[in-house]
Scaffold this active site. Structure first.
Site, PDB file in Angstrom:
ATOM      1  N   ARG A 209     -35.900   4.552 -40.847  1.00  0.00           N
ATOM      2  CA  ARG A 209     -37.269   4.603 -41.268  1.00  0.00           C
ATOM      3  C   ARG A 209     -38.289   5.531 -40.866  1.00  0.00           C
ATOM      4  O   ARG A 209     -38.071   6.185 -39.858  1.00  0.00           O
ATOM      5  CB  ARG A 209     -37.963   3.025 -40.836  1.00  0.00           C
ATOM      6  CG  ARG A 209     -38.071   2.819 -39.432  1.00  0.00           C
ATOM      7  CD  ARG A 209     -38.836   1.334 -39.095  1.00  0.00           C
ATOM      8  NE  ARG A 209     -38.936   1.234 -37.520  1.00  0.00           N
ATOM      9  CZ  ARG A 209     -39.293   1.851 -36.918  1.00  0.00           C
ATOM     10  NH1 ARG A 209     -40.319   2.887 -37.015  1.00  0.00           N
ATOM     11  NH2 ARG A 209     -39.437   1.511 -35.416  1.00  0.00           N
TER      12      ARG A 209
ATOM     13  N   ASP B 211     -35.643 -12.591 -36.011  1.00  0.00           N
ATOM     14  CA  ASP B 211     -36.793 -11.885 -35.464  1.00  0.00           C
ATOM     15  C   ASP B 211     -37.540 -13.019 -34.603  1.00  0.00           C
ATOM     16  O   ASP B 211     -38.483 -13.582 -34.849  1.00  0.00           O
ATOM     17  CB  ASP B 211     -37.914 -11.636 -36.704  1.00  0.00           C
ATOM     18  CG  ASP B 211     -38.875 -10.871 -35.973  1.00  0.00           C
ATOM     19  OD1 ASP B 211     -39.036 -10.184 -35.212  1.00  0.00           O
ATOM     20  OD2 ASP B 211     -40.248 -11.159 -36.481  1.00  0.00           O
TER      21      ASP B 211
ATOM     22  N   LYS C   1     -37.116  -0.693 -24.369  1.00  0.00           N
ATOM     23  CA  LYS C   1     -36.420  -1.616 -24.939  1.00  0.00           C
ATOM     24  C   LYS C   1     -35.858  -2.609 -23.701  1.00  0.00           C
ATOM     25  O   LYS C   1     -35.838  -3.707 -24.124  1.00  0.00           O
ATOM     26  CB  LYS C   1     -35.601  -0.894 -25.868  1.00  0.00           C
ATOM     27  CG  LYS C   1     -35.874  -0.156 -27.024  1.00  0.00           C
ATOM     28  CD  LYS C   1     -36.592  -1.369 -27.771  1.00  0.00           C
ATOM     29  CE  LYS C   1     -37.201  -0.730 -29.095  1.00  0.00           C
ATOM     30  NZ  LYS C   1     -37.945  -1.610 -29.834  1.00  0.00           N
TER      31      LYS C   1
ATOM     32  N   THR D  40     -43.464   3.043 -37.496  1.00  0.00           N
ATOM     33  CA  THR D  40     -44.561   1.799 -37.723  1.00  0.00           C
ATOM     34  C   THR D  40     -46.041   2.385 -37.884  1.00  0.00           C
ATOM     35  O   THR D  40     -46.356   3.614 -37.574  1.00  0.00           O
ATOM     36  CB  THR D  40     -44.304   0.849 -36.913  1.00  0.00           C
ATOM     37  OG1 THR D  40     -44.964   1.344 -35.483  1.00  0.00           O
ATOM     38  CG2 THR D  40     -43.106   0.189 -36.729  1.00  0.00           C
TER      39      THR D  40
ATOM     40  N   ARG E 230     -38.490  -3.396 -44.774  1.00  0.00           N
ATOM     41  CA  ARG E 230     -37.275  -2.317 -44.257  1.00  0.00           C
ATOM     42  C   ARG E 230     -36.102  -3.086 -43.798  1.00  0.00           C
ATOM     43  O   ARG E 230     -35.122  -2.691 -44.177  1.00  0.00           O
ATOM     44  CB  ARG E 230     -37.827  -1.434 -42.980  1.00  0.00           C
ATOM     45  CG  ARG E 230     -38.127  -2.180 -41.846  1.00  0.00           C
ATOM     46  CD  ARG E 230     -38.743  -1.149 -40.701  1.00  0.00           C
ATOM     47  NE  ARG E 230     -38.786  -1.892 -39.559  1.00  0.00           N
ATOM     48  CZ  ARG E 230     -40.144  -2.492 -39.307  1.00  0.00           C
ATOM     49  NH1 ARG E 230     -41.347  -2.425 -40.189  1.00  0.00           N
ATOM     50  NH2 ARG E 230     -40.568  -2.701 -37.891  1.00  0.00           N
TER      51      ARG E 230
ATOM     52  N   TYR F 140     -33.921   5.482 -32.052  1.00  0.00           N
ATOM     53  CA  TYR F 140     -34.306   6.385 -33.212  1.00  0.00           C
ATOM     54  C   TYR F 140     -33.104   7.195 -33.841  1.00  0.00           C
ATOM     55  O   TYR F 140     -33.218   7.902 -34.691  1.00  0.00           O
ATOM     56  CB  TYR F 140     -35.531   7.189 -33.226  1.00  0.00           C
ATOM     57  CG  TYR F 140     -36.879   6.422 -32.857  1.00  0.00           C
ATOM     58  CD1 TYR F 140     -36.956   5.225 -33.463  1.00  0.00           C
ATOM     59  CD2 TYR F 140     -37.785   6.941 -31.846  1.00  0.00           C
ATOM     60  CE1 TYR F 140     -38.250   4.468 -32.897  1.00  0.00           C
ATOM     61  CE2 TYR F 140     -38.865   6.260 -31.606  1.00  0.00           C
ATOM     62  CZ  TYR F 140     -38.983   4.828 -31.988  1.00  0.00           C
ATOM     63  OH  TYR F 140     -40.161   4.230 -31.808  1.00  0.00           O
TER      64      TYR F 140
ATOM     65  N   HIS G 267     -34.068  -6.635 -36.263  1.00  0.00           N
ATOM     66  CA  HIS G 267     -34.598  -5.470 -35.668  1.00  0.00           C
ATOM     67  C   HIS G 267     -34.010  -5.325 -34.524  1.00  0.00           C
ATOM     68  O   HIS G 267     -33.135  -6.166 -33.981  1.00  0.00           O
ATOM     69  CB  HIS G 267     -36.123  -5.921 -35.456  1.00  0.00           C
ATOM     70  CG  HIS G 267     -36.872  -5.989 -36.640  1.00  0.00           C
ATOM     71  ND1 HIS G 267     -37.482  -5.128 -37.133  1.00  0.00           N
ATOM     72  CD2 HIS G 267     -37.266  -7.481 -37.293  1.00  0.00           C
ATOM     73  CE1 HIS G 267     -38.373  -5.969 -38.148  1.00  0.00           C
ATOM     74  NE2 HIS G 267     -37.904  -7.099 -38.179  1.00  0.00           N
TER      75      HIS G 267
ATOM     76  N   ARG H  31     -28.742  -3.750 -37.381  1.00  0.00           N
ATOM     77  CA  ARG H  31     -30.194  -3.332 -37.239  1.00  0.00           C
ATOM     78  C   ARG H  31     -30.738  -2.745 -38.806  1.00  0.00           C
ATOM     79  O   ARG H  31     -29.556  -1.991 -39.212  1.00  0.00           O
ATOM     80  CB  ARG H  31     -30.473  -2.543 -36.359  1.00  0.00           C
ATOM     81  CG  ARG H  31     -32.035  -1.712 -36.212  1.00  0.00           C
ATOM     82  CD  ARG H  31     -32.175  -0.868 -35.130  1.00  0.00           C
ATOM     83  NE  ARG H  31     -33.695  -0.336 -35.382  1.00  0.00           N
ATOM     84  CZ  ARG H  31     -33.949   0.845 -34.791  1.00  0.00           C
ATOM     85  NH1 ARG H  31     -33.108   1.468 -34.053  1.00  0.00           N
ATOM     86  NH2 ARG H  31     -35.355   1.037 -34.494  1.00  0.00           N
ATOM     87  N   HIS H  32     -31.888  -2.847 -39.129  1.00  0.00           N
ATOM     88  CA  HIS H  32     -32.350  -2.159 -40.377  1.00  0.00           C
ATOM     89  C   HIS H  32     -32.035  -0.532 -40.228  1.00  0.00           C
ATOM     90  O   HIS H  32     -31.737   0.058 -39.088  1.00  0.00           O
ATOM     91  CB  HIS H  32     -33.637  -2.443 -40.551  1.00  0.00           C
ATOM     92  CG  HIS H  32     -34.741  -1.766 -39.420  1.00  0.00           C
ATOM     93  ND1 HIS H  32     -34.949  -0.467 -39.347  1.00  0.00           N
ATOM     94  CD2 HIS H  32     -35.419  -2.474 -38.620  1.00  0.00           C
ATOM     95  CE1 HIS H  32     -35.917  -0.270 -38.358  1.00  0.00           C
ATOM     96  NE2 HIS H  32     -36.109  -1.387 -38.039  1.00  0.00           N
TER      97      HIS H  32
END
Length: 519
Positions: A110, A233, A322, A113, A194, A78, A390, A106-107
């Protein structure tokens, strides 16, 4: 218009080919047992103590502000994108020029979620209920009484929109010479809103636009879901969805039991009756991260109640999530990134894609939806590419390539022997008093919000070891290439002769054990 033609071949290979329900749950238990033993082995061997074999060392500033500690790694994936120095010179080797550049990004930043938002709200509700009944005596927590939850879900925050726009501006500046010799940059995006908005804002910035201007279309949008083949994805591996529990969550939860109870006890003392547990403490760290990016990078009050040591534990918790859900720690992690690796090889060599995993053959056989760079220098064509995805998918791609591997071995899982990646486990059973081994694998350095990886093709006519080379930049730093095929050029300059780079990816070229997703 965005091009996203859907035909029968857009569908992923049927997940029921071998039956999802037939995957026995004991395999997951066995895997977790092996992981636990391996983690203990790493602990006793002292790998966590020495840092041997981890990511290339980065240079830490001698005096970091608390905000930098939080934003440059303390909140894991993040973290907003920040540049990394991997220890190699950034300048191109003498006499070389870039002839193709392929961005994988990566986007941008945000809101949480929907699932994360629900978890955070539930934890905050427990705290708020207790706060309403007591007199808060600790000034650090006084803000809780009048604090209001304002976060939305899923979409980009204003900081994220700014990140995406500036990324496009930066990329155009960096490759302006190549842009003048190329058709406009070819942009693909995965289908999440996003991700798509990040790609559109990137193109807007690339073209010199500003926030508030109409968003331009991208060239291809790949739909998401297990029924689609989508290299941005990669969700079409049936056995990835057939685990009785998420491996990354399970392992990070075990690690949380070694450090979060101390914090829960502290908070429960301040808020009697809240009955907070480990999951609530994690939720408050998440809230710190999301409220900070929503506040345009100004630290949330939720961050200020934690120490630097607390953030080190949280960051490693995120690393474990992750690593064991989208990288070498997951039994199908590298396999899920193979399709993109084979697309990359096609672009680097200007030859058709050869892959039977997550690629979409309908799109990739069409030069309008998957153009290849021209082989001849003077021929017009696409030489700049940008793909938006992502964080978990990008991690699967890095692991399929054999990069960012926390192993003391210099060999790559993607080699001419086409050997499978061997498990490389991160320790998660550590003494509570010992600092977490973040030097082994740090997701904030790989896939932060708007994290970027650029694969460059270089033309170097003066070099004795070849004329065409590949270079990889991870968050603006030249990344060492560990494969034996690349020799000293890979580790000292970050360049690998093109043919050797292709050979280093033998595992992906031979299918990357994609069949294991169905058996």
């Amino acid at each position: 218009m965005s091009k996203s033609p859907l035909h029968h071949e857009d569908l992923a290979r049927p997940a029921t080919a071998h039956g999802r329900s037939r995957q026995p749950r004991w395999r997951l238990g066995l895997l977790l047992g092996v992981v636990a033993l391996s983690a203990l082995g790493l602990w006793y061997l002292g790998l966590w103590r020495t840092g041997e074999g981890g990511l290339p060392a980065r240079k830490h500033p001698k005096h970091q502000s608390f905000a930098d500690v939080v934003l440059k790694g303390g909140v894991g994936q993040y973290s907003p994108q920040y540049d990394i120095d991997w220890g190699l010179p950034l300048a191109l080797p003498k006499g070389c020029e870039v002839t193709m550049a392929n961005l994988l990004e990566r986007h941008a930043a945000r809101f949480p979620t929907s699932n994360a938002n629900a978890r955070i709200r539930a934890s905050v509700a427990k705290l708020s209920a207790a706060a309403s009944e007591i007199n808060i005596t600790d000034p650090a927590f006084e803000f809780v009484r009048n604090w209001t939850y304002t976060l939305w879900e899923n979409e980009l925050v204003p900081l994220g929109r700014k990140q995406a726009l500036e990324s496009g501006q930066r990329f155009h500046t960096q490759y302006s010479s190549l842009a003048s010799r190329s058709r406009e940059i070819f942009i693909r995006s995965s289908g999440a809103s996003r991700v798509l908005e990040s790609a559109q804002l990137f193109r807007l910035g690339y073209r010199g636009g500003k926030i508030g201007d109409a968003l331009p279309d991208v060239d291809v949008v790949l739909p998401e879901g297990p029924e689609f083949n989508n290299t941005l994805d990669a969700d079409s591996c049936p056995l990835e969805h057939n685990q009785s529990i998420d491996i990354g969550t399970a392992i990070s939860d075990i690690y949380a039991t070694q450090w979060a109870p101390r914090l829960a006890a502290k908070w429960n003392k301040v808020f009697p009756g809240a009955d907070l547990g480990d999951a609530d403490i994690i939720a408050f760290f998440d809230l710190c991260a999301f409220e900070t990016v929503a506040n345009d990078g100004e630290l949330s009050e939720w961050c200020k109640v934690f120490s630097e040591d607390d953030f080190a534990h949280y960051a490693y918790h995120q690393d474990l999530v992750k690593y064991y859900s989208g990288s070498y720690g997951h039994p199908h992690g590298p396999s899920r990134g193979v399709g993109y690796v084979n697309e990359l090889l096609a672009r680097l060599t200007s030859t058709p894609v050869r892959d039977e995993s997550t690629t979409n053959s309908t799109l990739e056989k069409n030069p309008e939806t998957f153009p290849l760079p021209p082989k001849e220098a003077g021929v017009a064509g696409h030489r700049l590419f940008a793909d938006f995805s992502h964080d978990t998918t990008i991690l699967t791609i890095l692991s399929a390539l054999g990069l960012a591997r926390p192993s003391s071995s210099s060999s790559s899982p993607s080699s001419t022997t086409t050997s499978s990646p061997q498990p490389a486990h991160l320790p998660f059973l550590l003494p509570p008093s010992h600092p977490p081994p973040t030097q082994l694998w740090d997701v904030s350095r790989l896939t932060p919000f708007a994290g970027r990886i650029v694969f460059e093709k270089l033309h170097c006519p003066r070099r004795r070891d070849g004329t065409e080379f590949v270079r990889v930049l991870v968050n603006e730093g030249v990344y060492p290439l560990p494969w034996e095929e690349c020799g000293r050029g890979g580790t000292r300059e970050g360049v690998c002769e093109l043919g050797n780079f292709v050979r280093s990816q033998g595992w992906a070229r031979e299918g990357g054990e994609w069949g294991g997703c169905f058996v």
